[in-house]
Structures are given as structure tokens and as C-alpha cells.
Design an enzyme around this catalytic site. Sequence first.
Site, PDB file in Angstrom:
ATOM      1  N   PHE B 222      -4.939  -0.596  -8.610  1.00  0.00           N
ATOM      2  CA  PHE B 222      -4.759  -1.320  -7.397  1.00  0.00           C
ATOM      3  C   PHE B 222      -4.088  -2.161  -7.802  1.00  0.00           C
ATOM      4  O   PHE B 222      -3.752  -3.577  -7.338  1.00  0.00           O
ATOM      5  CB  PHE B 222      -6.475  -2.015  -6.570  1.00  0.00           C
ATOM      6  CG  PHE B 222      -7.502  -0.861  -6.713  1.00  0.00           C
ATOM      7  CD1 PHE B 222      -7.000  -0.017  -5.591  1.00  0.00           C
ATOM      8  CD2 PHE B 222      -8.307  -0.713  -7.037  1.00  0.00           C
ATOM      9  CE1 PHE B 222      -8.200   0.989  -5.594  1.00  0.00           C
ATOM     10  CE2 PHE B 222      -9.369  -0.092  -6.792  1.00  0.00           C
ATOM     11  CZ  PHE B 222      -9.714   0.794  -5.678  1.00  0.00           C
ATOM     12  N   ARG B 304       8.789 -10.398  -3.918  1.00  0.00           N
ATOM     13  CA  ARG B 304       8.622  -9.491  -2.852  1.00  0.00           C
ATOM     14  C   ARG B 304       7.421 -10.303  -1.908  1.00  0.00           C
ATOM     15  O   ARG B 304       7.869  -9.639  -0.794  1.00  0.00           O
ATOM     16  CB  ARG B 304       7.145  -8.371  -3.196  1.00  0.00           C
ATOM     17  CG  ARG B 304       7.328  -7.352  -2.512  1.00  0.00           C
ATOM     18  CD  ARG B 304       6.601  -5.817  -3.042  1.00  0.00           C
ATOM     19  NE  ARG B 304       7.058  -4.667  -3.778  1.00  0.00           N
ATOM     20  CZ  ARG B 304       7.975  -4.140  -2.848  1.00  0.00           C
ATOM     21  NH1 ARG B 304       8.262  -3.675  -2.116  1.00  0.00           N
ATOM     22  NH2 ARG B 304       8.449  -2.980  -3.889  1.00  0.00           N
ATOM     23  N   GLU B 706       0.569   1.210  -0.582  1.00  0.00           N
ATOM     24  CA  GLU B 706       0.964  -0.172  -0.552  1.00  0.00           C
ATOM     25  C   GLU B 706       0.846   0.205   0.786  1.00  0.00           C
ATOM     26  O   GLU B 706      -0.435  -1.072   1.480  1.00  0.00           O
ATOM     27  CB  GLU B 706       1.483  -0.647  -0.689  1.00  0.00           C
ATOM     28  CG  GLU B 706       0.994  -0.971  -2.440  1.00  0.00           C
ATOM     29  CD  GLU B 706       2.258  -1.066  -3.793  1.00  0.00           C
ATOM     30  OE1 GLU B 706       3.218  -1.064  -3.395  1.00  0.00           O
ATOM     31  OE2 GLU B 706       2.381  -2.607  -3.548  1.00  0.00           O
TER      32      GLU B 706
END
Lengths: 494, 750
Positions: B222, B304, B706
Site C-alpha cells: 500500500f 501529487r 489507487e
Amino acid sequence: MIDFILNNETINTDLSAGMTVLDFVRYYKNLKGTKIGCREGDCGACTVLVGELKNDAVSYRTMTSCLMPLANARGKHIVTIEGVNPEDGSLTPVQQAMCDQSGTQCGFCTVGFVMSLTGFCIDDTVKMPQMAVSAIDGNICRCTGYKSIERAANEVCQQWAKGSRGFVPGYFSDIAGRLVKLKKAEDLQPSANGRMFISGGTDAYVQRPDDIPEIDATFLFYDEQLRGIRDLGKTIEVGASATVTDLLLSPVMQSAFPKMYEHLKLVSSTPIRNMATIGGNLINASPIGDMTIWFLALDAEVVFGHGRQIPLKQLYLDYKKLAKTDREFIKAIHFPKPAADFRFNFEKVCKRTYLDIATVNTAISLTVEGTPGKAWTPPALTTGDEFSTHEAWLADAFGEKGGPPSQQIEFTIKDCHLAAGGVAPIPLFLAETSAFLKGKTIDSATIEDANIIMQAEISPISDVRGSESYKRLLLRQLFRAHFVELFGIDSATE
Amino acid sequence: MKNLDSKSHVRGESVFLDDIAVVYGTLYACVFDSPVAHGRLKAINVADAENSKGVVRIITAKDLIGENQIGGIIPDEPLLAYGTVHFQGQPIAIVLAESEDLARKAAKKITAQIDPLPVVTDPRIAAANGDLIIPPKKFVLGSTAEAFKTCEHVFEGRTELNGQEHLYIETQGAYAVPAENGGLKIYSSTQGPTAVQRTVCRVTGLPMHHVEVDVQRLGGGFGGKEDQANAWAAICAVGVQLTKRPVKYALHRMEDMRMTGKRHPYSSDYKIGLDKDLKIVAYEATFYQNAGASADLSPPVLERTLFHCTNSYYIPNVTATAYSCRTNLPPNTAFRGFGGPQGMFVIESAIAHAAEKLKVKASEIQRKNLIADGDEFPYGQKAESDAITTWTQANAAYDFTRLQAEAHEFNGWSKYLRKGVAMMPVCFGISFTKTPMNHARSLVHVYTDGSVAVSTGAVEMGQGVNTKIAQVAAKVFGLPIERIKIQTTNTLRVANTSPTAASAAADLNGKATQAACEAIRSRLLKVAKTLVEAKTTAGITLRDGFVFKKNQNTGLAWQSLVMEAHLQRVCLSEHAHYATPDINFDWGTAKGNPFAYHVYGTAVVGVTVDCLRGRYEIDFVKCCHDFGSSMNTSVDNGQIEGGIVQGLGWMTMEEVFYDEDGKLRSNAFSTYKVPDIYSVPKEIAIEPLETKRKNNAILNSKAVGEPPLMYGIAACFAIRNAVKAFTDCSPCFDAPFTPEKVLMQLYPSA
């Protein structure tokens, strides 16, 4: 020496009785299918089956091997995934369903789910999907989001209904006979020498995982004298080593507490309920122990091994300080057997509704006087859909959607025992609030006045489970919930 | 096509790091980590530990042969603290002992003398102190200053978004075994074998060709094992270097939670301006990222956040500024979404805020501002948008108006329960935003028995990347999938890899595999041409394990063809390279074309809040998702369901709790709660977007790792709507929306 059967192998070991079954199977038997996720019974990756001989048959329950001392394996059949796998390399119906429904992603938690579902399928009781889900309520998966595992659980039930068996290999049929041959009983008496008493191990191994294997401990879990739940006429006796699951399966308890399943479902998870004992919960003295709060509200008395008997509410002196000597262990608890005028409710809120430690929990028992035969008892919960069912009860009970009950029935409180956890250094019996409620009529004003007294009795602190002000508010709300659940009566608050 | 590992998983036969058979003489490591979040490290007392049973060696910073540095992007993170400690849990010393138990017991005997320094855990305080990891980053489109003047409505606010613990069920770990000439073989539970290799080389001083890193699979990653697996491998490597014995370290859960970073918490300010038709005209956001004590991956995570600060919306005037703030927490790191979700939460909060004030449904503002084909993102890329199509198709399938009306009707009669509904459009860019990372290699061997082995840089961690890569090879060779084996991820076979991250592993490694397989196939077809007496290779295909000519089975089996090719001295192996075409980004102008493509989707989430007790249930999550054209629906749907539930957990019960001393209080499964089987939505519905649009994904099957996590964000807004339906209030935009926050909102005067 400890004798037991591990999968298809008879074990006779002189390793420390306090070593966990998890370490034994992984590091001494090289059975690596059982995984280590948390070592505190909270993830289920290390779930094994524990088979116990009962009336010449073997009864299996799931347990988390990380919290299970080798001592508790004595005379039992311990099953890991390697003992479930078909030898020809094929899959059992549970394994097949997990594959077919993509119930496995990274695979690390998977074996735990397979073991829990296998334990669920092993006996001959009818298999319902919601029961299958409750069998895996102690298994955490971080990848799948569980929906695929739910589908696998459904498929397992369908397979079962179609007559599919073969959930475990053939050698299981000989286990009962082999367990009979293992020597038992005489080794299981509690030796008076141990420096520490250990029962189910569910808290001891969380608190002191490194010490216990080296401590000379006395293991009480399978002591026959400490087990059993009996109706003694005026009272009910619960052996100290009775587990939460034993309570759930007890006909005595079921008839006394019709909503017990709904309440105890809020207590930890299936494998932990299979291990955690009532005595252990009481002695652990956690301020938020669910069963402690439950029995405080039942006005229970504890009986120590040497016969001394005290009210449970007198056991707690201060944080983890008990009114007992180091040599005393609890043998049993007694509480008055509920009669027709008895009402009981348990409430618990935590961050995660299930499989979590309470932020605040509370239980209340009331003896009430109402119009005979008209007093309303909420129907027992039968589905997992709790919230919508709650609305349905209200509709059922009061004839209108969620509306309040008609007020023609007046309930007067003859006796009251109220307890709350998470609001004091000890599991708290709310003596003053209980005393106040005695003789009162149940109405909005009573509930509001009682809350004022209750707020003065408690002393919560801010911690990881919640702030002080939240815990105060939450207890107020759960106190309200007792009366909403039992009588459909609420305070006028907002 | 099920995940190829399914069978070994359900039989418990899959091998994870802690399951690897250990070599005779193996030592076990345990770290002594800082009990203080910030202070001067004056002395380390290891005498008691050294004399402890079974202890072979204790290592502190002064013992390291190579550089005491593991910072990947910025060299600001020592492997072992010296001089100053910067967070609770920072490794100070390594104990090596004959067993895990003895190592742990000895580590408990180490003490450190640390003079405390002020502890900062709040990113805004760090920013005010000027304590930034990198200079602020900024995206500008149009002019917000001018645009706000024209707005009919302007709203400002603040959001507080907490972090998230990865809680992969398999903890971090590594096992290092000595090789000849001072070399090392490292087994690591890492998403980035090359990052492990580089880090190990740095702290040992070894050249990269002396260090082999091998990864079988991960029990969940993850993002938590993208950069933060490095330290444990480095610790084992240093141990081997100093003792000449194998060293293993599989972290205890509480060590893992205490010492590793998490999803970044953010504190953010927003200002949103709308015209009279509810079109968003201008948007400003300022993000304060809580980076923790060192850079780790915080800079690209921060970037991001900016890339996704307008989510699926077209806003002509945007100014977004982001600060990466250094605090005394463990270095926060990658986590599914990589800063994107934090950016999206703020714009969704701004929209909910505007909707509340304007007394319209947030969904109305959302719908009116979805980005259309050709619209420009704040970073310059033009959208090939399916924002509107996913919304429309979701609405057609699930009927948002009906769901909202049902909740409203229910709230009209229920005494204690309230339902809330919220929508969440998602637009997520696929590619590493650092363009140089977007390439991969694949090594394919066809053996003379016809079996095929594929090695790539992708790491399997449950997301099914190996299954997808095997599908690619099987498709090109026309073989059943059983003939393909995906080998461990190993730096000897495939070098200089990017981590398995950014949802891009299947695309990059799949495309490289496709190229390698096609090269071998093309050589084989030339051999086949003669064997099946064809004039050209044009009509020859490989299918079902045989050679077909003009769609007729020639009877020439794959295995015979392979053997014949081998006898003809034709190469049956290929090492191929793939680099994503046409992507670029220039941080000088903060403009470019960073993404190979975007993934779109729209979800609707419904919740029920028990307003007596403050707890809640998620009734449903229904989405329309843009798969492109899924090459494996069971793997992809699994990613969506798992991503949604992880996102829901972040928004609801998962509460990372550091106290003011920087001590992690939510440090175990018992105090950090992730969704269990009872807390997942009663229903998850997934509609694939109906689309024929071409994209840059492997076999047109878009990345799926994602994006679905961000559907879960709607849960926070759905709970907020339910709470507002019970009592007149305006809850803060703080996540997670725990039962505590719910009850405190419901009864503010109590």
C-alpha cells in the site's frame, strides 16, 4: 510434559508451558502456514482450530495461537492449515470458495480466514451466511475489502447445503479415539505453586508476551472445576473458566438474557470469545472490561478458590488493584437468577463497532413494576442488520414507525444495578445513580436527573479512545439508550 | 482468470519473508529506537545489553563502514541516529543476537541519554518556523486574484486531514545472507528492490553488482514498503558486514507501527469562488503537509497533491501552493493515492462548504463543473475526459436523485437514525509524476520444454500484477497461463527498476513483457514459416499451444517449435525495455504532460448514523469506474472493493494518534482500527464505464490500484449530511469523522 495432537501428529513436548502455540508451530514444527500479524489476537492471521473431547466426540473452536499457551493445548487437537490441506494437493470446499470468489489477494491473512471458515463448517449444525460471517469476525484483511470473502462465505454455505463435505481430511475421524488415549485430567489440576494464574491468555499475552514463557505459571483454562454454567435455583453460577462463547451457548444464559447474542457480539471476536474467560476478565480489572461491566450490573458475587466470597463491586480498589491476595484465584461467580420483572441492557461504543475495545460501555439491570402482562419486552435480534432492525422493533412494539410508546404503562423501578466502563480507573459500579433510581418512575425527568448524579460519579480521562468530554457525553447517551431499548422512553434532551 | 497465487495462498504454502527457511548461524536483529521525539543524543549505554544472554554484537552509528545515510530523494535521514534524534522510533542502535527473543530482551536494556529539544508535531508551526523539507511548490492557472473579483459567491475555510497507517498484515522485514567476496543476498519485503539495493550499497560501501535483492511477494504494501523497507534491509546488511553471519529482522507489529511513517496528514486552507450558475470560477488552496522528520517521499507526494487539487473539475483560475513541513514525527511516506486523496479532500470540502451556504446539493456543483474533453488541468495537460460520462452512467444506473430522496424521506420519520448520501467523482493521473521513472524491463526465457519464465521489476503484493503479466505472455505466445511462470523480482535479473507504485507496475512491466514476448515470437514465427511451409509469417499465429496457418491448426506444437528453434541456434530469451511515450513535465514552468492517461470514475456513498450513540454504518458504495477495457475483471474488481474500503477506513475509524510529545498512542491493532467484516458497506456495486476510447495502458486495461481509494472520501461527506439532517450544525471539514466527532457534533451543548 505436554501431550496433544498437532494435525495428524501426536506431540509430547517438554518445552515451556507458557510458550505460545504460534511460536511452537512456526519455529519448532516449521508449520509456516500460520502467520504472525499482530501477536495480540486482533488480526486473526494465526487462527488455529482447537478440538476438545466432549462426550466421545471432538468439538472444535477457533483460537488465535498467538495468545494461546502450550499448556492450553494439553489433551487437545490443534489444527493448522497444514492439517486441513488435502494431501493430494487439491482444495477443500472452503479453500475452493476463497479462490473462486477471489477472496485472497496478498494471501497473508488468507489462512486465518480459511481456518475460521473451516471451523465453522466442521460440525453438523445448519450453515447460514450470517453465521459464516460471524465466524470470520476476528479476521482482518487489508486488501480485499471483505466483499469477496463474504461471497466465499456464502458459497461455503451453499456448498454445505448441497451436501458437500470434506472440509477436513479423513484422519479427523480417528482423533476422538486418539485424544481419549492421551492422558489428561490429573495433569490439569491447578498447582498452587505458580507465580501467576493464566486462563485464556487473551490479556496476559498482550501485556507480558516476553515474560510468561519464563514464569512458573498456573494454567486454569481447562480446569474442569472452574468450568460450567449452572442454574442453582435462585442464582446462576458461572465457572471462572467459562468463556464468552460458553455463555453464548448456555441454555441457562440464553433463557435469562434473550438479547445476549446481540450484546456479546459487541465483545471482541469469535476466536477471542472462544478463549477469553469470565474469571480472566474480572481479574484483569480493565476499566473497560465488557464482561466485568456486564456482571457488575447483575450484582454478581465472586467466589475464590479457597471459598471466600465477596460482591464483585468490592473487588476493585483502584486502577488494577484488587481486594484479593496473590494466591487467590476466582473459582466462580454467582448472580441472582432473573425473574419476569427483570430487565437488562448492555451498550458499548468504540471506534469500530465490532472487534474493538470500548470507549465507554455500560450495563443496567432493573427490576420493574408495570401493568402486569403489558410490559414490553423487545424482540430478540435475529439479523445482522442492526440499525434497520431497531427501527423495525420500535414499529412492532409501538404500532407506528419509530414513534414513542403509548405512555399508559408506568414502570416503577424496584431495584437497579448500573455499571459503566471507560469512565473511571476501575470498572465502575454506579452506586449512587443506582440508589437514586430505586423507587422512581421511569420517565424523562428521572433519566435526566439520574444523569446528573451519574456525571458526578464518574471521572473519565482523555486518551486514545476518546476525550473526557466525549466519554461523559457518550455515557449520557448510552444511559438514555438503556431506557429507549428497554422501555421506549427517552429523556427530553434535544 | 483468478490471481495465480490463489491456490498456494489458501493452502498456506505461499512464502513470505518470515517463512523463508533460515540458514544455519543466522542472527536476529532488534532495534533500540528513540524514546524521545527530539533531543540531543549525548550517550548510548549498551553495556547491559552487550552482556545480555545470546548477544553477539551491538551496532551504533560509529560502527558503520559505509555512509550513515538512507535518504532516497534528499540525504537527510541517517540509518542510525547520531548527534540529534528527530522522532520517537528513530533507530539508534542495532542488537544482533542468537534468537529473536534474546535480541528483543537485550534491546530493552539499552538506554540513551537525550537532552530534550522542543517537539513540533503541527505542520503549520513548522512552516511558521521556516522548517520546510523543500521550497514551496506552486501551480497557477489563469489568475485567481482577478477572477475572485468577478465571483458571485466566495467561500473560505480550512480542513484538517489525518494520516493513515498502512497496516499491511505482514510487517516490514528483511533477511541478509553473506555471499562470496563480501557480497550480499538480501530478501526483503519491499515494493522497491532497487531502492533497497541502493540503500544497502550506500551504508555498506559495496558496489551494486555485489548486492542481490530478491522479492517473492509482500503481505500487503500500500506504499508503506516503497521507501520504508530500505532501513530494515540496510540494518541486516550492516549486521552481515560486521559479523559475517546471516541476519534477519522481521519487525514486531508495535515496532513497525512506531518506527515507520504513514500517509501524510495535511492541514489546508481553501478559497472557492462561483458564479451565479454555480460554475467554479476560481480556486485557491494552500496545503501544509506534515512530512515528519525527514524527506522520504514527501516531495513527490506533495507534488501529487497539487496535481490532483482540482480532482475531476475544470476550474479556469487556480492557485495552489504546497508546503512540505518538517516535524518530529516518523517520516511520512507513500500510501495508495500518494498525496492525491489529500488534494481531492480539500476541493470536495470547498464544494460542500459552498453548497451548504448556497442551500443547494453539493452534487449540483460537482456535476456542473466536471472536466470535459480538451479542458486544461492546472498543470497544463489537456483532459481526455470521462468525468461526465462516468457521472452520467452512474446516475443512470443508481439514480442519485432517488437515493437522495430516499434518505430524505427516511430522515423524516426515523427518530434516532439519519441517512446521508454523497457523490465523489474521481480523476487520477497514471504515471510517476517524475518522468524519468516511467520505464521498465522484462526478461523472458522460453525453455526447451516450452515453459516460459518471466522476470520483471514488478513486485506482487496482492494486487495481481503477476497474474496480469502472465496473461500478457500467455496472450502473445498463445499458451495456457499454466505454461507461464512469473519469477521472483530480483535485481540480478532485472536491474535499475522503479518501485512497484503509482498504479503503474502492470502498465510498465506488462508493456516490457509484451515487447520481449513479441520479439521472441517474431523469431519463432520465422522458424515456423519453414516448418509449416508458408511463404511469409503473415498468416502464422500461435494459439492454444499450436502453430496456426491461416487460422488452421498445423499440428505443430509450441514445444516442438521451441525445440526446433533452439536446435537452429535461435535465441529463446529476450530482455526488453519500455518507456512511456510522450510524457514530460517541467517544474520550471510547472506545466507539462505528466500522465500517460487519467482514470475516471464516479461513486455515490450512503450511510446511516445512529444519532443516539454516534456510530454509523456504510449502507452502500456504488460506482461507475473507468477500466478502459479490463484484462482481468476479478483482479480489478478486487482492487476496487479493497481500495474503497481502505478509503472508507481512512475517512471513518482509522485515527492516527500522536500525543504532544510525538509519541504514537495508536500503536497496535488494539488501538488503531481498520475496517473489519462488519464495518464494510452492505453493498458495493461496480459498473464498468462503457467506452471504446483508446489509451496507453497495457492491453487497453487501465491502472486500477489507487483511484478507487478516493471513492471512500464521499463517506466523510455522507456522514456530514446525515449529522446535519439530525441537528442544525455545520461540522468542520476534519477527517476521519470518528464516532467521537459525530456525537460531539450531534450534541454540541452537552
